[in-house]
Design a protein around this motif. Sequence first.
Motif, short mmCIF file in Angstrom:
data_model
loop_
_atom_site.label_atom_id
_atom_site.label_comp_id
_atom_site.label_asym_id
_atom_site.label_seq_id
_atom_site.Cartn_x
_atom_site.Cartn_y
_atom_site.Cartn_z
N UNK A 55 0.81 -1.22 0.00
CA UNK A 55 0.00 0.00 0.00
C UNK A 55 0.85 1.27 0.00
N UNK A 56 2.10 1.18 0.42
CA UNK A 56 2.98 2.35 0.44
C UNK A 56 4.18 2.17 -0.48
N UNK A 57 4.00 1.43 -1.57
CA UNK A 57 5.11 1.15 -2.48
C UNK A 57 5.72 2.41 -3.09
N UNK A 58 4.94 3.45 -3.23
CA UNK A 58 5.45 4.69 -3.82
C UNK A 58 6.03 5.64 -2.76
N UNK A 59 5.97 5.22 -1.50
CA UNK A 59 6.44 6.09 -0.41
C UNK A 59 7.31 5.31 0.56
N UNK A 60 8.48 4.82 0.14
CA UNK A 60 9.29 3.96 1.00
C UNK A 60 9.84 4.67 2.24
N UNK A 61 10.14 5.95 2.15
CA UNK A 61 10.66 6.65 3.33
C UNK A 61 9.56 6.78 4.37
N UNK A 62 8.35 7.13 3.93
CA UNK A 62 7.22 7.23 4.85
C UNK A 62 6.87 5.87 5.44
N UNK A 63 6.97 4.83 4.62
CA UNK A 63 6.72 3.48 5.12
C UNK A 63 7.73 3.11 6.19
N UNK A 64 8.96 3.54 6.01
CA UNK A 64 9.99 3.30 7.01
C UNK A 64 9.63 3.99 8.32
N UNK A 65 9.10 5.20 8.22
CA UNK A 65 8.69 5.94 9.42
C UNK A 65 7.54 5.23 10.14
N UNK A 66 6.55 4.76 9.41
CA UNK A 66 5.41 4.08 10.01
C UNK A 66 5.85 2.78 10.69
N UNK A 67 6.65 1.99 10.00
CA UNK A 67 7.11 0.72 10.56
C UNK A 67 7.97 0.95 11.80
N UNK A 68 8.82 1.95 11.76
CA UNK A 68 9.69 2.23 12.90
C UNK A 68 8.89 2.76 14.07
N UNK A 69 7.83 3.53 13.81
CA UNK A 69 6.98 4.03 14.90
C UNK A 69 6.29 2.86 15.62
N UNK A 70 5.80 1.89 14.88
CA UNK A 70 5.17 0.72 15.50
C UNK A 70 6.18 -0.07 16.33
N UNK A 71 7.38 -0.20 15.80
CA UNK A 71 8.44 -0.92 16.53
C UNK A 71 8.86 -0.15 17.78
N UNK A 72 8.82 1.17 17.71
CA UNK A 72 9.18 2.00 18.86
C UNK A 72 8.23 1.74 20.02
#
Length: 156
Positions: A55-72
């Motif tokens: 769903x975020x294939x066109x926004x890899x940096x934002x996807x990184x932020x979302x995934x890292x926030x969940x991990x945080x």
Amino acid sequence: MPVLRSMTLRVRDAVRGVWREAAKFGVVGLLAFVVDHGGYNLLVFGLPGGTPGGVMRAAPVQASLVATAAATFAGWVGNRYWTYRHRHREKVGQELALFLCANVVGVVITAGTVFASRHLLGLDSALSDNSARLSGWVLATLFRFFAYRRYVFVAP
């Protein structure tokens, strides 16, 4: 001689304590890594064997932020209630604010490596993204361990 023996025992106990703490931190970090890395790959690349692209294939940096926030969030719960359960603050809000500040730096480190890979080096494969994220994650983990010990989870 008793002074030397006493000092030796204190140093030994301190080293054991740090190693135990580092091991627990590592377990919590491993779980956070699974949430972070797995979440990123699901968001950008989708389910394995499914339709290509998440769903975020066109926004890899934002996807990184979302995934890292969940991990945080997973990391805060694990570290507060297991790794540093004997060192956490009574003021949960203050501790969480410091934890989030330390993790913002970690997020910037991790997302920065993806940014550098994608936008400075022009790489856009799953291998290059995951290599960049892994490098950033290692650097961010080292930073977090020292920040948590020194500023977030302080001895009462």
